[in-house]
Motif scaffolding. Structure first.
Motif, PDB file in Angstrom:
ATOM      1  N   MET A   1       0.830  -1.194   0.000  1.00  0.00           N
ATOM      2  CA  MET A   1       0.000   0.000   0.000  1.00  0.00           C
ATOM      3  C   MET A   1       0.869   1.250   0.000  1.00  0.00           C
ATOM      4  O   MET A   1       1.718   1.434   0.866  1.00  0.00           O
ATOM      5  N   LYS A   2       0.646   2.127  -0.986  1.00  0.00           N
ATOM      6  CA  LYS A   2       1.463   3.333  -1.108  1.00  0.00           C
ATOM      7  C   LYS A   2       1.019   4.448  -0.160  1.00  0.00           C
ATOM      8  O   LYS A   2       1.809   5.313   0.209  1.00  0.00           O
ATOM      9  N   GLY A   3      -0.273   4.449   0.205  1.00  0.00           N
ATOM     10  CA  GLY A   3      -0.774   5.501   1.068  1.00  0.00           C
ATOM     11  C   GLY A   3      -2.283   5.448   1.198  1.00  0.00           C
ATOM     12  O   GLY A   3      -2.938   4.539   0.679  1.00  0.00           O
ATOM     13  N   PHE A   4      -2.833   6.447   1.899  1.00  0.00           N
ATOM     14  CA  PHE A   4      -4.257   6.472   2.215  1.00  0.00           C
ATOM     15  C   PHE A   4      -4.830   7.857   1.907  1.00  0.00           C
ATOM     16  O   PHE A   4      -4.201   8.869   2.196  1.00  0.00           O
ATOM     17  N   VAL A   5      -6.028   7.862   1.316  1.00  0.00           N
ATOM     18  CA  VAL A   5      -6.679   9.111   0.936  1.00  0.00           C
ATOM     19  C   VAL A   5      -8.055   9.164   1.604  1.00  0.00           C
ATOM     20  O   VAL A   5      -8.867   8.251   1.430  1.00  0.00           O
ATOM     21  N   LYS A  32      -7.249   3.297  -6.530  1.00  0.00           N
ATOM     22  CA  LYS A  32      -7.043   1.984  -5.909  1.00  0.00           C
ATOM     23  C   LYS A  32      -6.086   1.138  -6.731  1.00  0.00           C
ATOM     24  O   LYS A  32      -5.208   0.455  -6.198  1.00  0.00           O
ATOM     25  N   GLY A  33      -6.257   1.211  -8.051  1.00  0.00           N
ATOM     26  CA  GLY A  33      -5.369   0.459  -8.926  1.00  0.00           C
ATOM     27  C   GLY A  33      -3.923   0.913  -8.846  1.00  0.00           C
ATOM     28  O   GLY A  33      -3.001   0.138  -9.104  1.00  0.00           O
ATOM     29  N   GLY A  35      -2.523   1.743  -6.073  1.00  0.00           N
ATOM     30  CA  GLY A  35      -1.947   1.353  -4.789  1.00  0.00           C
ATOM     31  C   GLY A  35      -2.301   2.215  -3.600  1.00  0.00           C
ATOM     32  O   GLY A  35      -1.637   2.132  -2.554  1.00  0.00           O
ATOM     33  N   TYR A  36      -3.363   3.020  -3.704  1.00  0.00           N
ATOM     34  CA  TYR A  36      -3.779   3.866  -2.589  1.00  0.00           C
ATOM     35  C   TYR A  36      -5.159   3.422  -2.082  1.00  0.00           C
ATOM     36  O   TYR A  36      -6.042   3.117  -2.875  1.00  0.00           O
ATOM     37  N   GLU A  37      -5.307   3.386  -0.769  1.00  0.00           N
ATOM     38  CA  GLU A  37      -6.571   2.966  -0.162  1.00  0.00           C
ATOM     39  C   GLU A  37      -7.453   4.188   0.099  1.00  0.00           C
ATOM     40  O   GLU A  37      -7.065   5.096   0.844  1.00  0.00           O
ATOM     41  N   PRO A  38      -8.661   4.251  -0.503  1.00  0.00           N
ATOM     42  CA  PRO A  38      -9.565   5.369  -0.250  1.00  0.00           C
ATOM     43  C   PRO A  38     -10.412   5.127   0.999  1.00  0.00           C
ATOM     44  O   PRO A  38     -10.842   4.002   1.268  1.00  0.00           O
ATOM     45  N   PHE A  39     -10.642   6.178   1.746  1.00  0.00           N
ATOM     46  CA  PHE A  39     -11.471   6.153   2.941  1.00  0.00           C
ATOM     47  C   PHE A  39     -12.533   7.239   2.858  1.00  0.00           C
ATOM     48  O   PHE A  39     -12.263   8.351   2.408  1.00  0.00           O
ATOM     49  N   ILE A  40     -13.730   6.933   3.305  1.00  0.00           N
ATOM     50  CA  ILE A  40     -14.713   7.961   3.582  1.00  0.00           C
ATOM     51  C   ILE A  40     -14.413   8.514   4.972  1.00  0.00           C
ATOM     52  O   ILE A  40     -14.074   7.762   5.887  1.00  0.00           O
ATOM     53  N   ALA A  41     -14.513   9.807   5.150  1.00  0.00           N
ATOM     54  CA  ALA A  41     -14.343  10.425   6.469  1.00  0.00           C
ATOM     55  C   ALA A  41     -15.495  11.405   6.654  1.00  0.00           C
ATOM     56  O   ALA A  41     -15.498  12.488   6.072  1.00  0.00           O
ATOM     57  N   ALA A 198       2.920   6.293   6.743  1.00  0.00           N
ATOM     58  CA  ALA A 198       2.390   6.186   5.383  1.00  0.00           C
ATOM     59  C   ALA A 198       2.030   7.560   4.827  1.00  0.00           C
ATOM     60  O   ALA A 198       1.752   8.499   5.570  1.00  0.00           O
ATOM     61  N   LYS A 199       2.030   7.681   3.493  1.00  0.00           N
ATOM     62  CA  LYS A 199       1.572   8.917   2.865  1.00  0.00           C
ATOM     63  C   LYS A 199       0.070   9.068   3.104  1.00  0.00           C
ATOM     64  O   LYS A 199      -0.702   8.134   2.906  1.00  0.00           O
ATOM     65  N   THR A 200      -0.343  10.255   3.529  1.00  0.00           N
ATOM     66  CA  THR A 200      -1.753  10.494   3.797  1.00  0.00           C
ATOM     67  C   THR A 200      -2.221  11.785   3.128  1.00  0.00           C
ATOM     68  O   THR A 200      -1.517  12.793   3.120  1.00  0.00           O
TER      69      THR A 200
END
Length: 255
Positions: A1-5, A32-33, A35-41, A198-200
């Motif tokens: 995983m490269k980071g989280f958004v 996502k493709g 390598g970043y994981e998306p999050f709802i906030a 991680a990158k955020t």
């Protein structure tokens, strides 16, 4: 995983009709493709965002302003408001003639109805939930939605100093456990995965996004964001109704 958004919903990930644009959904897939994981906030609960999560193909989130954290649809953190506190709040609201909704991660009900409920839920293009006054007596409660116009909440802040009050619409206030926030939810998630370095990235527009933008490495304010968010943002993208998410992700080379 490269980071989280992390994406706020209303005024950010969603368009003017509280829907996910096709271009935005496609951008999330590309994200996502890459390598970043998306999050709802969001201040909303998982129970009222299922359709949004499905349309955006996002399965993780910080919900109810940090009261519940889901990772790949599994709860990794949950903070509940004590039943006796909800009981006291409920009685006070009924005496004053306001509305109140009780939420957990699975369902939500009005526990005190008012005319203002139509305006509060209409603001996010939904209908008020069903009325079930004793819902909190047999179910855990993570968040209360206090349906009132300002400055009604000031009286309640004094009566409930152990709760936090977040006004996100002209018609309602999110009520949560003091000390929780979107920022704390992000922190707990990163600690859970041992990914503190991680990158955020975070995208937001409203007052409950301030701490979130301050908590990530790359804060992004929407073009329609409050001035204070634009002041703390590293980048200001276009409006939520003008491909703001797509343009923000492109700016950072995430898509």
């Amino acid at each position: 995983m490269k980071g989280f958004v992390f994406f706020d919903l209303d005024g950010t990930l969603l368009n003017g009709e509280s829907k996910v644009d096709v271009a935005t959904a496609e951008a999330i897939q590309t994200l996502k493709g890459n390598g970043y994981e998306p999050f709802i906030a969001t201040g909303r609960s998982p129970a009222e965002t299922r359709d949004i999560m499905e349309s955006a193909n996002i399965h993780s989130g910080i919900f109810m302003n940090g009261q519940v954290v889901l990772y790949q649809e599994q709860i990794i953190y949950s903070s509940q408001i004590p039943t006796e506190t909800v009981e006291k709040f409920h009685q006070m609201v009924k005496e004053d003639g306001y509305g109140l909704t009780a939420y957990n991660h699975e369902r939500f009900y009005l526990v005190a109805s008012s005319e203002g409920a139509k305006d509060a839920y209409g603001f996010i293009h939904t209908n008020p939930p069903a009325l079930k006054e004793d819902f909190y007596k047999e179910n855990p409660v993570n968040m209360l939605l206090f349906i009132c116009l300002p400055p009604a909440e000031e009286k309640y802040k004094e009566a409930f100093p152990h709760l936090d009050f977040l006004r996100n619409t002209p018609y309602s206030v999110d009520v949560i456990t003091k000390g929780n926030s979107k920022a704390e939810g992000i922190k707990r998630f990163l600690e859970y995965l041992n990914q503190e370095d991680a990158k955020t990235f975070a995208f937001g527009d409203g007052p409950n996004d301030i701490e979130m933008l301050q908590a990530v490495q790359h804060p992004v304010a929407m073009g329609n964001a409050l001035p204070i968010l634009k002041e703390i943002a590293e980048f200001i993208t276009t409006d939520n109704t003008d491909n703001g998410i797509v343009n923000g992700l492109k700016h950072y080379g995430l898509i």
